[in-house]
Design a protein around this motif. Structure first.
Motif, PDB file in Angstrom:
ATOM      1  N   THR A  44      15.262  13.323   9.072  1.00 59.11           N
ATOM      2  CA  THR A  44      15.645  14.991  10.102  1.00 59.11           C
ATOM      3  C   THR A  44      16.791  14.696  11.163  1.00 59.11           C
ATOM      4  O   THR A  44      17.398  15.934  10.907  1.00 59.11           O
ATOM      5  CB  THR A  44      14.087  14.099  11.065  1.00 59.11           C
ATOM      6  N   ILE A  92       5.465  22.531  12.403  1.00 57.85           N
ATOM      7  CA  ILE A  92       7.375  21.420  11.773  1.00 57.85           C
ATOM      8  C   ILE A  92       7.385  21.212  10.660  1.00 57.85           C
ATOM      9  O   ILE A  92       8.562  20.292  10.555  1.00 57.85           O
ATOM     10  CB  ILE A  92       7.737  21.022  13.252  1.00 57.85           C
ATOM     11  N   HIS A 116      -5.484  20.398   4.924  1.00 57.64           N
ATOM     12  CA  HIS A 116      -5.776  19.685   6.068  1.00 57.64           C
ATOM     13  C   HIS A 116      -7.207  19.221   6.779  1.00 57.64           C
ATOM     14  O   HIS A 116      -7.750  19.001   5.425  1.00 57.64           O
ATOM     15  CB  HIS A 116      -5.482  21.095   6.529  1.00 57.64           C
ATOM     16  N   SER A 117      -7.275  19.286   7.932  1.00 55.11           N
ATOM     17  CA  SER A 117      -8.557  18.088   7.996  1.00 55.11           C
ATOM     18  C   SER A 117     -10.015  19.445   7.918  1.00 55.11           C
ATOM     19  O   SER A 117     -10.784  18.009   7.961  1.00 55.11           O
ATOM     20  CB  SER A 117      -8.568  18.280   9.607  1.00 55.11           C
ATOM     21  N   VAL A 125       5.967  10.624   6.598  1.00 58.88           N
ATOM     22  CA  VAL A 125       6.249  11.565   7.659  1.00 58.88           C
ATOM     23  C   VAL A 125       5.830  10.182   8.775  1.00 58.88           C
ATOM     24  O   VAL A 125       6.576  11.447   9.765  1.00 58.88           O
ATOM     25  CB  VAL A 125       6.174  12.798   7.219  1.00 58.88           C
ATOM     26  N   GLY A 126       4.479  10.424   8.953  1.00 50.48           N
ATOM     27  CA  GLY A 126       3.752   9.947  10.372  1.00 50.48           C
ATOM     28  C   GLY A 126       4.825   8.995  10.483  1.00 50.48           C
ATOM     29  O   GLY A 126       5.599   7.712   9.775  1.00 50.48           O
ATOM     30  N   ILE A 127       5.060   9.070  12.471  1.00 50.06           N
ATOM     31  CA  ILE A 127       5.234   8.383  12.572  1.00 50.06           C
ATOM     32  C   ILE A 127       3.995   7.675  14.432  1.00 50.06           C
ATOM     33  O   ILE A 127       4.094   8.526  14.869  1.00 50.06           O
ATOM     34  CB  ILE A 127       6.348   8.746  13.601  1.00 50.06           C
ATOM     35  N   LEU A 135       0.384  14.136   9.095  1.00 48.92           N
ATOM     36  CA  LEU A 135      -1.102  14.336   9.378  1.00 48.92           C
ATOM     37  C   LEU A 135      -0.839  12.636  11.167  1.00 48.92           C
ATOM     38  O   LEU A 135      -2.186  14.069  11.772  1.00 48.92           O
ATOM     39  CB  LEU A 135      -2.395  13.912   8.876  1.00 48.92           C
ATOM     40  N   GLY A 136      -0.152  11.954  11.211  1.00 47.91           N
ATOM     41  CA  GLY A 136      -0.420  12.062  12.302  1.00 47.91           C
ATOM     42  C   GLY A 136      -1.335  10.910  12.555  1.00 47.91           C
ATOM     43  O   GLY A 136      -2.115  10.347  13.524  1.00 47.91           O
ATOM     44  N   ARG A 137      -1.867   9.679  11.307  1.00 43.58           N
ATOM     45  CA  ARG A 137      -2.890   9.066  10.993  1.00 43.58           C
ATOM     46  C   ARG A 137      -2.543   7.710  10.756  1.00 43.58           C
ATOM     47  O   ARG A 137      -2.317   7.684   9.222  1.00 43.58           O
ATOM     48  CB  ARG A 137      -4.168   9.197  10.287  1.00 43.58           C
ATOM     49  N   GLY A 141      -1.415  17.674   5.927  1.00 47.29           N
ATOM     50  CA  GLY A 141      -1.043  18.505   6.941  1.00 47.29           C
ATOM     51  C   GLY A 141       0.020  20.134   7.329  1.00 47.29           C
ATOM     52  O   GLY A 141       0.601  19.681   5.627  1.00 47.29           O
ATOM     53  N   ARG A 142      -0.788  21.195   7.804  1.00 51.80           N
ATOM     54  CA  ARG A 142      -0.057  22.066   7.621  1.00 51.80           C
ATOM     55  C   ARG A 142       0.692  22.456   9.477  1.00 51.80           C
ATOM     56  O   ARG A 142       0.130  23.879   9.500  1.00 51.80           O
ATOM     57  CB  ARG A 142      -1.410  23.004   7.430  1.00 51.80           C
ATOM     58  N   SER A 143       0.843  21.571  10.026  1.00 55.54           N
ATOM     59  CA  SER A 143       1.612  22.011  11.065  1.00 55.54           C
ATOM     60  C   SER A 143       3.233  23.259  10.629  1.00 55.54           C
ATOM     61  O   SER A 143       3.628  22.759   9.448  1.00 55.54           O
ATOM     62  CB  SER A 143       2.530  20.656  12.223  1.00 55.54           C
ATOM     63  N   GLY A 185      12.462   9.938   8.550  1.00 55.69           N
ATOM     64  CA  GLY A 185      13.333   9.631  10.116  1.00 55.69           C
ATOM     65  C   GLY A 185      14.113   9.874  10.416  1.00 55.69           C
ATOM     66  O   GLY A 185      15.000  11.109  11.131  1.00 55.69           O
ATOM     67  N   PHE A 194      -3.556   6.071   7.028  1.00 57.06           N
ATOM     68  CA  PHE A 194      -4.795   7.114   6.007  1.00 57.06           C
ATOM     69  C   PHE A 194      -4.389   6.951   4.499  1.00 57.06           C
ATOM     70  O   PHE A 194      -5.489   6.853   3.856  1.00 57.06           O
ATOM     71  CB  PHE A 194      -4.358   8.893   6.652  1.00 57.06           C
ATOM     72  N   THR A 244      12.753  18.428   9.587  1.00 60.78           N
ATOM     73  CA  THR A 244      11.513  17.113   8.466  1.00 60.78           C
ATOM     74  C   THR A 244      11.860  17.842   7.797  1.00 60.78           C
ATOM     75  O   THR A 244      12.638  16.687   6.935  1.00 60.78           O
ATOM     76  CB  THR A 244      10.573  17.165   9.739  1.00 60.78           C
TER      77      THR A 244
HETATM   78  P1  NAP Z   1       0.146  17.365  13.676  1.00 58.78           P
HETATM   79  O1  NAP Z   1       0.781  19.072  14.147  1.00 58.78           O
HETATM   80  O2  NAP Z   1      -0.623  17.078  15.173  1.00 58.78           O
HETATM   81  O3  NAP Z   1      -0.559  18.143  12.532  1.00 58.78           O
HETATM   82  C1  NAP Z   1      -1.120  17.301  11.943  1.00 58.78           C
HETATM   83  C2  NAP Z   1      -2.235  17.858  10.492  1.00 58.78           C
HETATM   84  O4  NAP Z   1      -2.614  17.120   9.795  1.00 58.78           O
HETATM   85  C3  NAP Z   1      -3.010  19.091  10.883  1.00 58.78           C
HETATM   86  O5  NAP Z   1      -2.659  20.225  10.270  1.00 58.78           O
HETATM   87  C4  NAP Z   1      -3.643  18.692  10.738  1.00 58.78           C
HETATM   88  O6  NAP Z   1      -5.005  19.219  10.804  1.00 58.78           O
HETATM   89  C5  NAP Z   1      -3.890  17.950   9.655  1.00 58.78           C
HETATM   90  N1  NAP Z   1      -4.445  15.790   9.710  1.00 58.78           N
HETATM   91  C6  NAP Z   1      -5.579  15.365  10.390  1.00 58.78           C
HETATM   92  N2  NAP Z   1      -6.028  14.682  10.535  1.00 58.78           N
HETATM   93  C7  NAP Z   1      -6.013  15.008   8.865  1.00 58.78           C
HETATM   94  C8  NAP Z   1      -7.176  14.368   7.729  1.00 58.78           C
HETATM   95  N3  NAP Z   1      -7.566  12.891   8.334  1.00 58.78           N
HETATM   96  N4  NAP Z   1      -7.116  15.340   6.580  1.00 58.78           N
HETATM   97  C9  NAP Z   1      -6.264  15.521   6.278  1.00 58.78           C
HETATM   98  N5  NAP Z   1      -5.377  16.642   7.597  1.00 58.78           N
HETATM   99  C10 NAP Z   1      -5.471  15.739   8.081  1.00 58.78           C
HETATM  100  O7  NAP Z   1       1.295  16.868  13.402  1.00 58.78           O
HETATM  101  P2  NAP Z   1       2.745  17.108  12.786  1.00 58.78           P
HETATM  102  O8  NAP Z   1       3.387  17.402  14.046  1.00 58.78           O
HETATM  103  O9  NAP Z   1       2.766  17.611  11.846  1.00 58.78           O
HETATM  104  O10 NAP Z   1       2.883  15.358  12.490  1.00 58.78           O
HETATM  105  C11 NAP Z   1       2.883  14.882  11.670  1.00 58.78           C
HETATM  106  C12 NAP Z   1       3.293  13.272  11.820  1.00 58.78           C
HETATM  107  O11 NAP Z   1       4.338  13.740  11.738  1.00 58.78           O
HETATM  108  C13 NAP Z   1       2.632  12.885  13.067  1.00 58.78           C
HETATM  109  O12 NAP Z   1       2.762  11.040  12.910  1.00 58.78           O
HETATM  110  C14 NAP Z   1       4.377  13.527  14.043  1.00 58.78           C
HETATM  111  O13 NAP Z   1       4.659  11.501  14.564  1.00 58.78           O
HETATM  112  C15 NAP Z   1       5.232  12.899  12.570  1.00 58.78           C
HETATM  113  N6  NAP Z   1       6.279  13.700  12.323  1.00 58.78           N
HETATM  114  C16 NAP Z   1       7.603  12.825  11.252  1.00 58.78           C
HETATM  115  C17 NAP Z   1       8.803  13.444  11.935  1.00 58.78           C
HETATM  116  C18 NAP Z   1       9.323  12.514  11.339  1.00 58.78           C
HETATM  117  O14 NAP Z   1      11.643  12.768  11.911  1.00 58.78           O
HETATM  118  N7  NAP Z   1       9.892  11.683  10.350  1.00 58.78           N
HETATM  119  C19 NAP Z   1       8.800  14.317  11.650  1.00 58.78           C
HETATM  120  C20 NAP Z   1       7.388  14.957  13.190  1.00 58.78           C
HETATM  121  C21 NAP Z   1       6.506  14.829  12.815  1.00 58.78           C
HETATM  122  P3  NAP Z   1      -5.655  20.408  11.369  1.00 58.78           P
HETATM  123  O15 NAP Z   1      -4.485  21.474  11.215  1.00 58.78           O
HETATM  124  O16 NAP Z   1      -7.130  21.399  10.252  1.00 58.78           O
HETATM  125  O17 NAP Z   1      -5.746  20.732  12.684  1.00 58.78           O
END
Ligand code: NAP
Length: 296
Positions: A275, A168, A192-193, A232-234, A212-214, A164-166, A272, A217, A140
């Motif tokens: 990716t 991936i 991050h959160s 990036v969110g989905i 962040l997946g919200r 977001g700090r995941s 998406g 947001f 991604t």
């Molecule tokens: P994830 O592992 O759930 O990580 C989410 C990150 O967002 C965490 O670091 C979390 O903080 C942070 N976060 C959550 N709520 C927050 C807030 N209110 N304020 C600030 N930061 C916040 O998610 P992910 O795997 O990285 O995926 C994120 C989004 O991208 C999802 O919607 C997923 O479906 C999408 N995605 C899309 C693709 C694509 O191809 N387009 C690929 C991968 C993922 P903490 O670390 O403190 O919990």
């Protein structure tokens, strides 16, 4: 406002890869080969995997889909990976996440031969990325870099805010944007959160990457005029009026934010698609590295 269109940018990458594969196959060599493991039948995972397999066919890659039931044991899944690791005809291995709770994703990722780690999630790949060494970049963030390259968006000296700090998406994205590379050299704030004053930080951003997946947001009051917005969110959001009963929503309120932005990615039709482009670029590199090793 200009749309950063994933259809256009990913088409360009796919055409380039297709031409490379045609050249390879014309020499009598085999095509690159991606193996995808899918555990269970999660709807979103099925869609992602189907799309990866379909795109492989479009550009002339070979692909193998390994399907296993949701109740597969961790040991059996690790054994599947070992089989693919040893298979000399397989260049890239991808295990579709998420996995069922009884299986450790970390163990599974670490079991993949790093030379076949086309998703770029292996600790060796993550370490190389951190050190700025050649590696498989997670698909991604790699796709986002390809998007910036396609539209030739200058990034040097800009302030990028990654939400977001995941492992991936967010963290590797922050490493790439802060790296000394043609579409890097940003000053990056990784949020991050637990980040206080997120709105104030976002208002200072020339580039916002929302991962962040919200849904919805990022609102206009968080965005400075002329900012570049990468969504990036989905998230599947229930919607009785939609044919499938849901709609895909990004992390950015597109309608409200777009007029303030200089460039913005739509969801769907943005990151998406990139990716998959990133994944397929990685697979070609894995193939070329393997052929190089065989020649030695
Ligand atoms: P994830 O592992 O759930 O990580 C989410 C990150 O967002 C965490 O670091 C979390 O903080 C942070 N976060 C959550 N709520 C927050 C807030 N209110 N304020 C600030 N930061 C916040 O998610 P992910 O795997 O990285 O995926 C994120 C989004 O991208 C999802 O919607 C997923 O479906 C999408 N995605 C899309 C693709 C694509 O191809 N387009 C690929 C991968 C993922 P903490 O670390 O403190 O919990």
């Amino acid at each position: 406002m200009q749309l950063l269109d994933g259809r256009v940018a990913s088409k360009a990458v796919k055409e380039q890869l297709k031409a490379e594969v045609e050249k390879i196959v014309a020499t009598g060599a085999r095509a690159p080969h991606l193996a995808v493991i899918l555990v269970g039948n999660n709807g979103a995972s099925e869609t992602y995997v189907a799309s990866k397999v379909k795109t492989c066919a479009e550009i002339g890659y070979q692909s193998t889909m390994v399907r296993r039931d949701l109740d597969i044991t961790e040991a059996d899944l690790l054994a599947e990976i070992q089989k693919l690791n040893k298979d000399q005809s397989v260049d890239g291995i991808l295990v579709q996440l998420p996995l069922p709770k009884h299986i450790s994703e970390q163990k599974v990722i670490a079991a993949i031969d790093p030379t076949k780690d086309v998703d770029g999630f292996h600790p060796v790949s993550a370490g190389n990325l951190t050190l700025g060494m050649p590696t498989f970049i997670p698909a991604t963030p790699y796709g986002i870099m390809l998007m910036l390259e396609h539209y030739q968006i200058p990034t040097k000296g800009k302030h990028a805010v990654v939400i977001g700090r995941s492992n991936i998406v967010g963290r590797p994205m922050s490493i790439l944007l802060s790296g000394n590379n043609p579409y890097g050299n940003c000053t990056v704030t990784l949020c991050h959160s637990h980040t206080p004053n997120l709105q104030d930080i976002c208002l200072q951003a020339d580039i916002i990457v929302a991962a962040l997946g919200r849904p919805g947001f990022v609102q206009p009051e968080m965005v400075k005029d002329g900012a570049i917005i990468i969504d990036v969110g989905i998230t599947r959001v229930e919607d009785a009026t939609a044919k499938k009963g849901y709609r895909i929503k990004g992390d950015v309120d597109f309608e409200a934010v777009a007029p303030k932005s200089s460039y913005i990615t739509p969801v769907p039709g943005g990151v998406g698609l990139m990716t998959i482009a990133g994944l397929l670029k990685n697979t070609l590199v894995a193939y070329e590295n393997r052929q190089e090793d065989l020649r030695r």
